[in-house]
Design a protein around this motif. Structure first.
Motif, PDB file in Angstrom:
ATOM      1  N   ALA A   2       0.801  -1.269   0.152  1.00 25.89           N
ATOM      2  CA  ALA A   2      -0.082   0.128   0.130  1.00 25.89           C
ATOM      3  C   ALA A   2       1.094   1.162   0.083  1.00 25.89           C
ATOM      4  N   GLU A  56      -7.031   9.045  -3.578  1.00 24.47           N
ATOM      5  CA  GLU A  56      -7.342   8.577  -2.107  1.00 24.47           C
ATOM      6  C   GLU A  56      -6.427   7.322  -1.949  1.00 24.47           C
ATOM      7  N   ASP A  58      -7.602   4.034  -1.662  1.00 18.33           N
ATOM      8  CA  ASP A  58      -8.272   3.094  -2.702  1.00 18.33           C
ATOM      9  C   ASP A  58      -7.986   3.382  -4.070  1.00 18.33           C
ATOM     10  N   THR A  60      -9.232   5.886  -5.634  1.00 15.97           N
ATOM     11  CA  THR A  60     -10.226   7.006  -6.140  1.00 15.97           C
ATOM     12  C   THR A  60      -9.374   8.089  -6.519  1.00 15.97           C
TER      13      THR A  60
END
Length: 133
Positions: A2, A56, A58, A60
């Motif tokens: 991540a 963001e 995720d 998006t």
């Protein structure tokens, strides 16, 4: 793996526009286009009219019309103090088109008594607003 996130806070004179986590933001400054990730060295920048893109955690992406203001960048937090910022659905397209037409007429007139810098800035703002379909 991540991507590292940072806290993003965007405020304008009339509201708290955005408050959340992001992995990257992109915007225009007086020096050109900029993209910033978490862990960036501390600095401040002056915003020029353009599209703000927020990525963001995720993946998006959100976009907004960012007209002017200042950015403060810290390794874990970015704050944008925006004079004017709008989500695409908040933009009055007819008003933006009229502003574009007025600014173009002023610039074409060649009238030295007009404030050409102000007309150029009005044109840039209108074009940013009209860039959202």
């Amino acid at each position: 793996m991540a991507e590292k996130q940072f806290k993003l806070e965007i405020i304008s004179p009339d509201r708290s526009f955005y408050n959340g986590a992001a992995t990257m933001i992109e915007y225009r400054t007086t020096e050109g286009e900029v993209g910033v990730y978490a862990g960036h060295i501390p600095m401040t920048q002056i915003i020029a009219p353009g599209v703000l893109t927020i990525t963001e955690g995720d993946g998006t992406k959100k976009q907004a019309a960012l007209m002017s203001g200042f950015v403060e960048i810290l390794p874990e937090k970015i704050s944008i103090l925006a004079e004017t910022i709008e989500w695409p659905d908040e933009i009055d397209k007819q008003r933006a088109q009229k502003a574009k037409d007025r600014a173009e007429q002023r610039l074409k007139s060649g009238d030295n008594s007009l404030d050409m810098v102000r007309a150029e800035l009005a044109l840039k703002r209108a074009l940013v607003r009209l860039s959202f379909k």
